[in-house]
Motif scaffolding. Structure first.
Motif, PDB file in Angstrom:
ATOM      1  N   ALA A  75      40.886  40.619  45.183  1.00 10.09           N
ATOM      2  CA  ALA A  75      39.775  40.063  44.402  1.00 10.09           C
ATOM      3  C   ALA A  75      38.475  40.749  44.821  1.00 10.09           C
ATOM      4  CB  ALA A  75      39.689  38.558  44.617  1.00 10.09           C
ATOM      5  N   SER A  76      38.422  41.189  46.065  1.00 13.36           N
ATOM      6  CA  SER A  76      37.192  41.818  46.578  1.00 13.36           C
ATOM      7  C   SER A  76      36.816  43.077  45.795  1.00 13.36           C
ATOM      8  CB  SER A  76      37.353  42.155  48.058  1.00 13.36           C
ATOM      9  OG  SER A  76      37.568  40.967  48.793  1.00 13.36           O
ATOM     10  N   LEU A  77      37.796  43.834  45.323  1.00 10.18           N
ATOM     11  CA  LEU A  77      37.446  45.018  44.529  1.00 10.18           C
ATOM     12  C   LEU A  77      36.933  44.598  43.148  1.00 10.18           C
ATOM     13  CD1 LEU A  77      37.290  48.113  44.595  1.00 10.18           C
ATOM     14  CD2 LEU A  77      39.549  48.164  43.544  1.00 10.18           C
ATOM     15  N   GLU A  78      37.414  43.477  42.650  1.00  7.47           N
ATOM     16  CA  GLU A  78      36.917  42.988  41.361  1.00  7.47           C
ATOM     17  C   GLU A  78      35.432  42.638  41.435  1.00  7.47           C
ATOM     18  OE1 GLU A  78      38.881  43.414  38.735  1.00  7.47           O
ATOM     19  OE2 GLU A  78      40.184  44.207  40.317  1.00  7.47           O
ATOM     20  N   PHE A  79      34.971  42.262  42.629  1.00  8.34           N
ATOM     21  CA  PHE A  79      33.541  41.952  42.784  1.00  8.34           C
ATOM     22  C   PHE A  79      32.686  43.117  42.299  1.00  8.34           C
ATOM     23  CE2 PHE A  79      34.458  39.064  46.744  1.00  8.34           C
ATOM     24  CZ  PHE A  79      35.019  38.118  45.908  1.00  8.34           C
ATOM     25  N   LEU A  80      33.177  44.355  42.501  1.00  7.65           N
ATOM     26  CA  LEU A  80      32.389  45.491  42.020  1.00  7.65           C
ATOM     27  C   LEU A  80      32.899  46.053  40.700  1.00  7.65           C
ATOM     28  CD1 LEU A  80      33.442  48.755  42.877  1.00  7.65           C
ATOM     29  CD2 LEU A  80      33.483  47.525  45.023  1.00  7.65           C
ATOM     30  N   THR A 100      31.222  31.463  50.011  1.00 10.10           N
ATOM     31  CA  THR A 100      31.375  32.782  50.632  1.00 10.10           C
ATOM     32  C   THR A 100      31.800  33.867  49.644  1.00 10.10           C
ATOM     33  OG1 THR A 100      32.079  31.587  52.589  1.00 10.10           O
ATOM     34  CG2 THR A 100      32.532  33.954  52.548  1.00 10.10           C
ATOM     35  N   TRP A 101      32.793  33.543  48.805  1.00 11.13           N
ATOM     36  CA  TRP A 101      33.309  34.574  47.887  1.00 11.13           C
ATOM     37  C   TRP A 101      32.314  34.860  46.784  1.00 11.13           C
ATOM     38  CZ3 TRP A 101      36.634  37.007  50.478  1.00 11.13           C
ATOM     39  CH2 TRP A 101      37.515  36.347  51.333  1.00 11.13           C
ATOM     40  N   ALA A 102      31.679  33.817  46.265  1.00 11.76           N
ATOM     41  CA  ALA A 102      30.666  34.010  45.224  1.00 11.76           C
ATOM     42  C   ALA A 102      29.528  34.890  45.763  1.00 11.76           C
ATOM     43  CB  ALA A 102      30.121  32.663  44.773  1.00 11.76           C
ATOM     44  N   CYS A 144      31.409  33.027  37.611  1.00  7.69           N
ATOM     45  CA  CYS A 144      31.585  31.848  38.459  1.00  7.69           C
ATOM     46  C   CYS A 144      32.903  31.922  39.225  1.00  7.69           C
ATOM     47  CB  CYS A 144      31.497  30.563  37.631  1.00  7.69           C
ATOM     48  SG  CYS A 144      32.740  30.434  36.336  1.00  7.69           S
ATOM     49  N   THR A 145      33.024  31.075  40.219  1.00  7.34           N
ATOM     50  CA  THR A 145      34.234  30.995  41.051  1.00  7.34           C
ATOM     51  C   THR A 145      34.841  29.626  40.776  1.00  7.34           C
ATOM     52  OG1 THR A 145      32.975  32.223  42.726  1.00  7.34           O
ATOM     53  CG2 THR A 145      35.080  31.253  43.423  1.00  7.34           C
ATOM     54  N   SER A 146      36.036  29.593  40.216  1.00  8.21           N
ATOM     55  CA  SER A 146      36.567  28.292  39.768  1.00  8.21           C
ATOM     56  C   SER A 146      36.876  27.366  40.928  1.00  8.21           C
ATOM     57  CB  SER A 146      37.818  28.491  38.913  1.00  8.21           C
ATOM     58  OG  SER A 146      38.791  29.223  39.637  1.00  8.21           O
ATOM     59  N   ASN A 147      37.338  27.945  42.040  1.00  3.44           N
ATOM     60  CA  ASN A 147      37.710  27.117  43.183  1.00  3.44           C
ATOM     61  C   ASN A 147      37.203  27.794  44.459  1.00  3.44           C
ATOM     62  OD1 ASN A 147      39.471  24.817  44.286  1.00  3.44           O
ATOM     63  ND2 ASN A 147      40.279  26.588  45.379  1.00  3.44           N
ATOM     64  N   ASN A 148      36.428  27.044  45.237  1.00  3.67           N
ATOM     65  CA  ASN A 148      35.840  27.617  46.446  1.00  3.67           C
ATOM     66  C   ASN A 148      36.732  27.285  47.645  1.00  3.67           C
ATOM     67  OD1 ASN A 148      33.190  28.773  45.374  1.00  3.67           O
ATOM     68  ND2 ASN A 148      33.347  26.741  44.453  1.00  3.67           N
ATOM     69  N   THR A 149      37.568  28.243  47.935  1.00  5.45           N
ATOM     70  CA  THR A 149      38.666  28.131  48.895  1.00  5.45           C
ATOM     71  C   THR A 149      38.205  27.646  50.262  1.00  5.45           C
ATOM     72  OG1 THR A 149      39.269  30.174  47.759  1.00  5.45           O
ATOM     73  CG2 THR A 149      40.721  29.462  49.531  1.00  5.45           C
ATOM     74  N   ILE A 150      37.030  28.080  50.670  1.00  7.71           N
ATOM     75  CA  ILE A 150      36.545  27.770  52.017  1.00  7.71           C
ATOM     76  C   ILE A 150      35.868  26.404  52.071  1.00  7.71           C
ATOM     77  CG2 ILE A 150      34.823  28.482  53.755  1.00  7.71           C
ATOM     78  CD1 ILE A 150      35.606  31.406  53.070  1.00  7.71           C
ATOM     79  N   SER A 170      40.901  33.147  42.009  1.00  7.08           N
ATOM     80  CA  SER A 170      41.880  33.519  43.042  1.00  7.08           C
ATOM     81  C   SER A 170      42.654  32.335  43.596  1.00  7.08           C
ATOM     82  CB  SER A 170      41.182  34.231  44.199  1.00  7.08           C
ATOM     83  OG  SER A 170      40.701  35.481  43.780  1.00  7.08           O
ATOM     84  N   SER A 171      41.956  31.211  43.821  1.00  9.34           N
ATOM     85  CA  SER A 171      42.648  30.154  44.555  1.00  9.34           C
ATOM     86  C   SER A 171      43.026  28.945  43.698  1.00  9.34           C
ATOM     87  CB  SER A 171      41.828  29.722  45.773  1.00  9.34           C
ATOM     88  OG  SER A 171      40.522  29.371  45.404  1.00  9.34           O
ATOM     89  N   ASP A 172      42.892  29.059  42.370  1.00  9.78           N
ATOM     90  CA  ASP A 172      43.483  27.970  41.578  1.00  9.78           C
ATOM     91  C   ASP A 172      44.140  28.415  40.274  1.00  9.78           C
ATOM     92  OD1 ASP A 172      41.196  28.348  40.065  1.00  9.78           O
ATOM     93  OD2 ASP A 172      40.550  26.245  40.121  1.00  9.78           O
TER      94      ASP A 172
HETATM   95  C1  LIG Z   1      40.606  34.819  49.056  1.00  5.45           C
HETATM   96  C2  LIG Z   1      39.604  34.894  47.991  1.00  5.45           C
HETATM   97  C3  LIG Z   1      38.989  36.112  47.640  1.00  5.45           C
HETATM   98  C4  LIG Z   1      39.275  37.400  48.351  1.00  5.45           C
HETATM   99  O1  LIG Z   1      40.493  37.887  47.951  1.00  5.45           O
HETATM  100  P1  LIG Z   1      41.062  39.286  48.461  1.00  5.45           P
HETATM  101  O2  LIG Z   1      42.256  39.459  47.568  1.00  5.45           O
HETATM  102  O3  LIG Z   1      41.416  39.104  49.904  1.00  5.45           O
HETATM  103  O4  LIG Z   1      40.037  40.327  48.265  1.00  5.45           O
HETATM  104  C5  LIG Z   1      38.072  36.093  46.603  1.00  5.45           C
HETATM  105  N1  LIG Z   1      37.771  34.965  45.944  1.00  5.45           N
HETATM  106  C6  LIG Z   1      38.345  33.783  46.256  1.00  5.45           C
HETATM  107  C7  LIG Z   1      37.967  32.547  45.499  1.00  5.45           C
HETATM  108  C8  LIG Z   1      39.272  33.713  47.291  1.00  5.45           C
HETATM  109  O5  LIG Z   1      39.846  32.537  47.609  1.00  5.45           O
END
Ligand SMILES: *Cc1c(COP(=O)(O)O)cnc(C)c1O
Length: 354
Positions: A75-80, A100-102, A144-150, A170-172
């Motif tokens: 998902a980190s590469l998708e950020f860019l 954190t991810w957002a 937006c980030t649908s689910n904030n894993t941390i 990523s997490s939902d």
């Molecule tokens: C774990 C996570 C990421 C990072 O994913 P990677 O595949 O390790 O780059 C990004 N966004 C969310 C919401 C995550 O839970």
């Protein structure tokens, strides 16, 4: 003894999937070759890729006009890749800062243009989802980030969006019903709810691409991967295969309707105990609490060692909270059985009763 795996990611996968995955390493399709030593262009693997894409479409009920990709870089590469592919020259984008991810996604977008943060819950250690903001159509896209894993929060109602809507799921992903037509681009690293680390699912509406006016490096251009069916270069065959098996498992058991119901039961059970039990306290705002990652603290520190000990004895894994929240985090992805949550709740009750 099989453990109760509450790990936040990489996460628990269904046992039958793990068995099939391990067989495939030695002898894939009874052909006396390993999945990881055959050509990705051979029919047996092309069939895997086709089936994986088909299952994503079926499970999420994806309308026509969207491509389904299995990429690498997490998902980190998708950020860019998102700003690179969607942000116009001198354009601007809108983000929600919900954790954190957002924040990492925002930092990457800032490399490409102006970012406006429409909602930000950092002042409360991200314990809620900002609401009441307005998205206008002068933004090239909204992210937006649908689910904030941390932080254990989840968007329950997505905003109406007059521009492109991009979501890190990523997490939902696959944990609840979503209306894909509301979104223009969805991405998710496999290792939270789909399969092993190594591939990233991207669902993108074809017509939104190719409009930025910038030169996009080949590997970072979604159109490269669309035109080659996610086979521009060697795809992460094992991760895609196991993701396919997990999606097949989900479909065989009743699909998203089934899993959403179980996930709601698991969440109700654990949140009910957190709210009832004087020893524990949830960290996230009630209306925004995540059904996937449940974050909570222990109020009576003198009981912490004992709780950790009885959890370990019961075979509970991965319950330690992320360092930025502390306490505990119970991640309850699709493959976590209801019984594991019952075991955890039983221990919380036991701790309170003596
Ligand atoms: C774990 C996570 C990421 C990072 O994913 P990677 O595949 O390790 O780059 C990004 N966004 C969310 C919401 C995550 O839970």
């Amino acid at each position: 003894m099989k453990k109760h795996n509450f790990s936040a990611g990489p996460c628990i996968l269904p046992e039958e999937v793990l068995k099939k995955a391990s067989d495939s390493i030695i002898n894939f399709n009874q052909d006396n070759l390993s999945l990881i030593e055959i050509s990705h262009r051979s029919k047996p693997f092309v069939d895997v890729m086709d089936k994986a894409q088909k299952l994503v479409r079926e499970l999420l009920n994806i309308p026509n006009g969207y491509s389904v990709l299995f990429l690498q870089g997490g998902a980190s590469l998708e950020f860019l890749m998102v700003p690179l592919n969607l942000l116009k020259e001198k354009g601007k984008s809108a983000y929600l800062n919900t954790g954190t991810w957002a924040k990492k996604a925002i930092a990457e977008a800032e490399n490409f243009g102006h970012v406006e943060v429409l909602g930000d819950s950092s002042e409360k250690n991200y314990n809620y989802i900002p609401k009441g903001y307005t998205i206008t159509n002068d933004f090239d896209y909204f992210h937006c980030t649908s689910n904030n894993t941390i932080y254990g929060t989840q968007i329950k109602d997505f905003p109406s969006c007059p521009t492109l809507m991009v979501c890190d799921m990523s997490s939902d992903i696959f944990s609840r019903k979503i209306d894909v037509s509301q979104f223009d681009l969805i991405y998710a690293g496999a290792q939270k709810n789909m399969g092993p680390a190594g591939t990233t699912l991207v669902i993108v509406k074809d017509e939104i691409l190719g409009k930025t006016g910038r030169n996009i490096p080949t590997m970072l251009d979604y159109n490269t991967h669309i035109s080659k069916g996610s086979m521009f270069n060697t795809p992460p065959v094992f991760s895609i295969y196991v993701s396919m098996l997990t999606m097949q498992w989900l479909k065989d058991n009743g699909g998203i309707d089934w899993v959403e119901r179980i996930n709601q039961q698991k969440a109700n059970l654990l949140y009910h105990e957190i709210d009832r039990n004087p020893l524990f306290e949830g960290t996230a705002n009630k209306e925004d609490r995540s059904n996937m990652n449940v974050t909570f603290l222990i109020n009576d520190k003198s009981k912490e060692d004992k709780f950790n000990k009885i959890c370990e004895e019961a075979g509970i894994n991965g319950l330690k909270g992320h360092r930025s929240v502390g306490g505990y985090r119970a991640s309850m992805y699709n493959a976590l059985p209801l019984e594991s949550v019952q075991v955890l709740v039983g221990l919380m009750q036991k701790l309170a009763n003596n």
